[in-house]
Design a protein around this motif. Sequence first.
Motif, PDB file in Angstrom:
ATOM      1  N   TYR A  16       0.939  -1.138  -0.035  1.00  0.00           N
ATOM      2  CA  TYR A  16      -0.002  -0.095  -0.072  1.00  0.00           C
ATOM      3  C   TYR A  16       0.895   1.414  -0.180  1.00  0.00           C
ATOM      4  O   TYR A  16       0.532   2.148  -0.738  1.00  0.00           O
ATOM      5  N   SER A  17       1.830   1.331   0.740  1.00  0.00           N
ATOM      6  CA  SER A  17       2.573   2.492   0.935  1.00  0.00           C
ATOM      7  C   SER A  17       3.410   2.828  -0.397  1.00  0.00           C
ATOM      8  O   SER A  17       3.650   3.867  -0.765  1.00  0.00           O
ATOM      9  N   THR A  20       1.078   4.201  -3.079  1.00  0.00           N
ATOM     10  CA  THR A  20       0.849   5.461  -2.560  1.00  0.00           C
ATOM     11  C   THR A  20       1.853   6.477  -2.732  1.00  0.00           C
ATOM     12  O   THR A  20       1.580   7.602  -3.248  1.00  0.00           O
ATOM     13  N   ALA A  24       1.478   9.456  -5.197  1.00  0.00           N
ATOM     14  CA  ALA A  24       1.484  10.870  -4.715  1.00  0.00           C
ATOM     15  C   ALA A  24       2.815  11.641  -5.483  1.00  0.00           C
ATOM     16  O   ALA A  24       2.586  12.917  -5.885  1.00  0.00           O
ATOM     17  N   ALA A  35      -4.261   9.679  -4.333  1.00  0.00           N
ATOM     18  CA  ALA A  35      -3.293   8.562  -4.470  1.00  0.00           C
ATOM     19  C   ALA A  35      -3.846   7.271  -3.323  1.00  0.00           C
ATOM     20  O   ALA A  35      -3.649   6.043  -3.708  1.00  0.00           O
ATOM     21  N   GLU A  36      -4.053   7.956  -2.161  1.00  0.00           N
ATOM     22  CA  GLU A  36      -4.482   6.685  -1.096  1.00  0.00           C
ATOM     23  C   GLU A  36      -5.711   6.032  -1.619  1.00  0.00           C
ATOM     24  O   GLU A  36      -5.837   4.813  -1.207  1.00  0.00           O
ATOM     25  N   ALA A  39      -4.765   3.541  -4.026  1.00  0.00           N
ATOM     26  CA  ALA A  39      -4.387   2.257  -3.543  1.00  0.00           C
ATOM     27  C   ALA A  39      -5.180   1.462  -2.605  1.00  0.00           C
ATOM     28  O   ALA A  39      -5.296   0.521  -2.724  1.00  0.00           O
ATOM     29  N   SER A  40      -6.059   2.260  -1.868  1.00  0.00           N
ATOM     30  CA  SER A  40      -7.188   1.316  -1.067  1.00  0.00           C
ATOM     31  C   SER A  40      -8.071   0.599  -1.978  1.00  0.00           C
ATOM     32  O   SER A  40      -8.346  -0.444  -1.806  1.00  0.00           O
ATOM     33  N   ILE A 136       1.273   6.751   5.726  1.00  0.00           N
ATOM     34  CA  ILE A 136       1.605   6.754   4.189  1.00  0.00           C
ATOM     35  C   ILE A 136       2.891   6.048   4.027  1.00  0.00           C
ATOM     36  O   ILE A 136       2.910   5.270   3.029  1.00  0.00           O
TER      37      ILE A 136
END
Length: 410
Positions: A16-17, A20, A24, A35-36, A39-40, A136
């Motif tokens: 995930y990080s 992101t 980002a 961006a988050e 990813a989610s 993040i």
Amino acid sequence: MQTGKQLIPHLFRTEYSKITAVLARLFGFEHIEIAEDIASDTFLLAAETWGIKGIPENPVAWLYTVAKNRAKDHLKHNAIFSDKVVIHIQKTNTELHELEIDLSPQNIVDSQLQMMFAICNPAINTEAQIGLSLRILCGFGIEEIADAFLSNKETINKRLFRAKEKLRKEKVKIEFPKPSEINYRVQAVLTTLYLLFNEGYYSLSQNSTLRKDLCFEAMRLNFLLVENKSTNIPSANALLSLMCFHASRFEARTNTNGEIVLYEDQDTSLWDNELITQGEFYLNKAAEGNEISKYHFEAAIAYWHTKKNNNPDKWENILQLYNKLLLIEYSPIAALNRTYALARANGKPIAIKEAEKLKLDNNHLYYSLLGYLYTDVDNEKALAHLKTALSLAKSKTDKEMIMKSIDKIR
């Protein structure tokens, strides 16, 4: 064989990080929520699809492909495309379908490093920096962050929102600092990683898995710094060395009931020799150059704590290192630890005199130390100090440790 239900939480933590950070960096910090969200959404689709069709042959590649496609769709249909990316396309004569969202290992590392500098900005306080780093850079969920801070989801969400707004207002960019600013800017990053590691190592949370994860994430991010030529500075190596030495004793710090085990009572067979060796490697790397920081002294102190003998020479070395550490950066905890080392090196009577000069009247650790120093010297005073420590202690773990000390004297 892992099921999707088992694999997805693990991949969320590790991937995930990365997704992101890359997105980002492409969109800019002002659009970090997008961006988050992408990813989610990628992981939500994985949960839905893998539950029906099974886990793909290469789950990480599947996630990256979906994230890339979702990002491109967003760029096609939203304002970011016209405001930001179209200018880039016009300058480079690149067609939209050729626009590459680079999730290569090197770009992921670069993106995470640049995100680290963006988050660890003096425009926001250190607590906010740690919170954003957990979310993040480390992929921690809001509930996990709330657990780490002994807080609640609403408070954490508000804190992270305010921090992002502040960084946007300051027009913080996701990029490497100029070469002339690296040494200055990296110190803020190191401070955040140091505090992140301490949040795990000395956490009040009863979640032992979370505590270890906090420490290992801080170590992972620190490793990115020392692997990058521009940020591979002595203090970064010293901090990574410190983390390795502390983490090497992780398994010995708690017993089977989850209770804290004091250093002198630890089972040294549980110490991780591989991490000790890594700590020694990074401590030697930290010695290159002319820079010396508090991390150098703390790492050297931690190195001596990995030596299994308990002769006076060991504690004399630790004592002298604390003397030097306190000269460059005083802290009450370091002063308390120095006094303990003084007792081990030169005996309790001289340490009692030094400890009573500190007068840290609202600190339970201070009275715990006095209780230890007076034990077998004046047990009545030892009990009085330990009872004061018990009244000041806030966590269940601290209270349990103090009660054990009281029971030993009675």
